[in-house]
Scaffold this active site. Structure first.
Site, short mmCIF file in Angstrom:
data_model
loop_
_atom_site.label_atom_id
_atom_site.label_comp_id
_atom_site.label_asym_id
_atom_site.label_seq_id
_atom_site.Cartn_x
_atom_site.Cartn_y
_atom_site.Cartn_z
N LYS A 173 1.48 -0.55 4.44
CA LYS A 173 1.18 -0.59 3.00
C LYS A 173 -0.09 0.22 2.74
CE LYS A 173 -1.25 -2.64 0.05
NZ LYS A 173 -1.47 -1.53 -0.89
N GLU A 248 -11.25 -3.83 9.69
CA GLU A 248 -12.23 -2.74 9.67
C GLU A 248 -12.77 -2.69 8.25
OE1 GLU A 248 -13.11 -0.98 12.28
OE2 GLU A 248 -11.56 -1.79 13.61
N CYS A 282 -16.84 4.80 4.81
CA CYS A 282 -17.31 3.48 5.28
C CYS A 282 -18.61 3.61 6.06
CB CYS A 282 -16.24 2.82 6.13
SG CYS A 282 -15.67 3.87 7.48
N GLU A 383 -22.28 -2.65 -0.67
CA GLU A 383 -21.72 -1.31 -0.55
C GLU A 383 -21.38 -0.78 -1.94
OE1 GLU A 383 -17.84 -1.31 1.25
OE2 GLU A 383 -18.40 0.30 2.60
P1 NAD Z 1 -9.66 -2.63 -0.75
O1 NAD Z 1 -10.08 -3.78 0.08
O2 NAD Z 1 -9.74 -2.75 -2.23
O3 NAD Z 1 -8.14 -2.24 -0.45
C1 NAD Z 1 -7.70 -1.88 0.84
C2 NAD Z 1 -6.21 -2.13 0.95
O4 NAD Z 1 -5.98 -3.54 0.84
C3 NAD Z 1 -5.39 -1.48 -0.15
O5 NAD Z 1 -4.17 -1.04 0.40
C4 NAD Z 1 -5.16 -2.64 -1.11
O6 NAD Z 1 -4.02 -2.50 -1.92
C5 NAD Z 1 -5.00 -3.80 -0.15
N1 NAD Z 1 -5.24 -5.12 -0.71
C6 NAD Z 1 -6.01 -5.46 -1.76
N2 NAD Z 1 -5.98 -6.81 -1.95
C7 NAD Z 1 -5.18 -7.32 -0.99
C8 NAD Z 1 -4.75 -8.63 -0.64
N3 NAD Z 1 -5.16 -9.70 -1.32
N4 NAD Z 1 -3.95 -8.80 0.42
C9 NAD Z 1 -3.56 -7.73 1.16
N5 NAD Z 1 -3.90 -6.46 0.87
C10 NAD Z 1 -4.71 -6.25 -0.19
O7 NAD Z 1 -10.50 -1.39 -0.22
P2 NAD Z 1 -10.51 0.09 -0.81
O8 NAD Z 1 -11.31 0.06 -2.07
O9 NAD Z 1 -9.13 0.64 -0.83
O10 NAD Z 1 -11.29 0.89 0.34
C11 NAD Z 1 -12.66 0.98 0.40
C12 NAD Z 1 -13.23 0.04 1.44
O11 NAD Z 1 -12.68 0.34 2.72
C13 NAD Z 1 -14.72 0.17 1.61
O12 NAD Z 1 -15.29 -1.11 1.68
C14 NAD Z 1 -14.86 0.89 2.95
O13 NAD Z 1 -16.08 0.64 3.59
C15 NAD Z 1 -13.71 0.34 3.70
N6 NAD Z 1 -13.36 1.21 4.82
C16 NAD Z 1 -13.71 0.82 6.09
C17 NAD Z 1 -13.44 1.64 7.18
C18 NAD Z 1 -13.82 1.24 8.58
O14 NAD Z 1 -13.46 1.94 9.50
N7 NAD Z 1 -14.54 0.16 8.79
C19 NAD Z 1 -12.80 2.87 6.97
C20 NAD Z 1 -12.47 3.25 5.67
C21 NAD Z 1 -12.75 2.40 4.60
#
Ligand code: NAD
Length: 488
Positions: A173, A248, A282, A383
């Site tokens: 997803k 992550e 990130c 963040e």
């Molecule tokens: P997000 O948490 O809003 O969404 C990530 C994914 O989770 C999306 O596909 C979203 O649709 C899904 N999602 C949202 N709510 C959910 C739920 N209740 N159950 C299951 N899935 C759900 O994050 P984002 O805004 O898409 O991405 C940015 C974040 O990702 C930042 O915090 C960044 O630091 C982090 N990130 C971390 C790494 C790492 O390697 N640690 C790498 C890239 C991004």
């Protein structure tokens, strides 16, 4: 329109739900895609379950699985121009950055392709006559792979490649904002010959499509990359069926500059650390910690150069960074800057949207430097995930380490100094999954990536990245069984 991939077939969403994908650089319509409903998600889980329980993939020799991944790497190279373009249209990211991501993505498939063929179990000596003992690795089962929008295909590759190398089936997803390269990758897996049902793709928003994956009893593992709040929700949802959970999450990463650092290199990297992809990384070096003696000179130069960074869309060759992903995300970044200013930060540059009318249709925000920051400010602790650099000062090594570690996050960070002994001391004192010394941002497919503390409990890449997707089983074989009754 038929962007869901379930049991080896492309299909439209059963409920007929769709979403418009718009380019964040100018708001133009990229495409209208299908969005899964509850029945689509259940069908995808069921298909993956069948493929795992009854299909050939989990029993295919590792080397053969590896060959398929190597073929995918070749297909990624073949399709690089189209994939990079698709990634840039969805994310607004500069085309050159998407092209570089594509190189990393192919490298990831190559790395796990090779590892799949070489990593195997071991024989142990039980020290008991007529017994042999083996440790074997097996796939975990059905994996839910949930990915974010900032590096859509790269984050997907970091999950799909090891999950397949280990012999799992999966439901992917991607972020609802950036689905196109996930669709393209699944087409390449199909072209490379992956058996039906092993890879399934459902598009849609987190609560509707991600959440049911996290608590379904037929899903054995959830691998999630995204924000901290979502990670907590997923971990809680997975608890009901004691799934394996690999998270992550975010970072609030310190970039520590001592007065003896190579000045030009430290300035260059301080800028790249935080303003690359408009801070939507990130591991972005969003906290600049500067030794007192260097503070004024370093910050003046960072500010002077931050003002010169040119913003623009993915295909503007002169642009050096792009827009934020959405209007909502920009509003969040603006709120963090406003909170920082209200708490006493000093605005040195940015802090506003650009006034260039050519950029008015996109979600741009100027590279921003806030000086005079301290660890109690929300813009330092949380963040913002935007082009916002906060500056804190320190007087000595101990204070630098204390400030850097004073955060719930522990993803990555850097130390700049020409004193190698100090670099080693500080590097080992930092509670971070990755420490760069006199550098910022590079990573290797063979070196594990992941966070300490609330940046996550998972490891991607490297041999541990493969181990995340494997169970380990001990097989004890008695070659001379004897009758032995305990209860007389
Ligand atoms: P997000 O948490 O809003 O969404 C990530 C994914 O989770 C999306 O596909 C979203 O649709 C899904 N999602 C949202 N709510 C959910 C739920 N209740 N159950 C299951 N899935 C759900 O994050 P984002 O805004 O898409 O991405 C940015 C974040 O990702 C930042 O915090 C960044 O630091 C982090 N990130 C971390 C790494 C790492 O390697 N640690 C790498 C890239 C991004």
């Amino acid at each position: 329109m038929a962007e869901l991939f379930i049991d080896g077939r492309w299909r439209a969403a059963l409920g007929g739900r769709t979403r418009e994908i718009r380019c964040p650089a100018d708001g133009s319509l990229v495409a209208v895609v299908d969005e899964a409903g509850g029945k689509d998600v259940l069908d995808a889980i069921a298909a993956a379950r069948r493929a795992f329980d009854e299909g050939p993939w989990p029993h295919t020799p590792g080397a053969e699985r590896g060959d398929l991944l190597l073929r995918v790497a070749e297909l990624l190279v073949r399709d690089k121009p189209a994939l990079a373009r698709a990634e840039s249209l969805d994310t607004g990211k500069r085309l050159v950055e998407s092209e570089a991501d594509l190189d990393d993505i192919a490298a990831c498939f190559r790395y796990f392709g090779r590892l799949a063929g070489t990593e195997d179990g071991r024989v142990t000596d039980p020290g008991v006559p007529a017994v042999d003992s083996r440790i074997v690795h097996e796939p975990v089962g059905v994996c839910a792979l949930i990915t974010p929008w900032n590096y859509p295909l790269l984050q997907t590759a970091w999950k799909v490649a090891p999950a397949l190398a280990a012999g799992n089936a999966f439901v992917l997803k991607p972020s609802e904002l950036t689905p196109h390269t996930a669709v393209a990758l699944v087409r390449l897996l199909q072209e490379a010959g992956l058996p039906d049902g092993v890879a399934n793709l459902v598009l849609g928003a987190g609560p509707e499509v991600g959440a049911p994956l996290a608590d379904h009893p037929d899903v054995d593992l959830v691998s999630f990359t995204g924000g901290l709040a979502t990670g907590r929700r997923i971990m809680a949802a997975a608890a009901g069926t004691v799934k394996r959970v690999a998270l992550e999450l975010g970072g609030k990463n310190p970039n520590i500059v001592f007065a003896d650092a190579d000045f030009e290199a430290a300035v260059d990297h301080a800028l790249t650390a935080v303003f690359l992809h408009s801070g939507q990384v990130c591991s972005a070096g969003a906290r600049l910690l500067v030794e007192d003696a260097l503070h004024d000179r370093l910050v003046d130069e960072v500010v002077r150069r931050a003002r010169l960074i040119r913003l623009g869309g993915p295909f503007d060759e002169h642009a050096r960074t792009g827009p934020l992903i959405s209007a909502e995300h920009r509003a969040k970044v603006e709120a963090y800057v406003a909170a920082g200013l209200a708490e006493g930060a000093v605005l040195r540059c940015g802090g506003a949207r650009p006034d260039d009318p050519a950029l008015a249709g996109g979600f741009y925000y100027l590279p921003t430097v806030l000086d005079g920051c301290h660890g109690a400010m929300s813009v330092v602790r949380e963040e913002s995930f935007g082009p916002v650099l906060t500056v804190e000062r320190f007087t000595d090594e101990d204070e630098a380490v204390r400030l850097a570690n004073d955060t719930v996050y522990g993803l990555a960070g850097a130390v700049w100094t020409t004193d190698q002994a100090r670099a080693d001391r500080v590097g080992s004192a930092l509670r971070l999954g990755t420490v760069w010394i006199n550098d910022y941002h590079p990573y290797l497919p063979q070196a594990e990536w992941g966070g300490f503390k609330q940046s996550g409990n998972g490891r991607e890449l490297g041999p541990t990245g493969l181990a995340e997707y494997r169970e380990t089983k001990h097989i004890w074989r008695n070659t001379a069984p004897k009758a032995q009754y305990w209860f007389e």
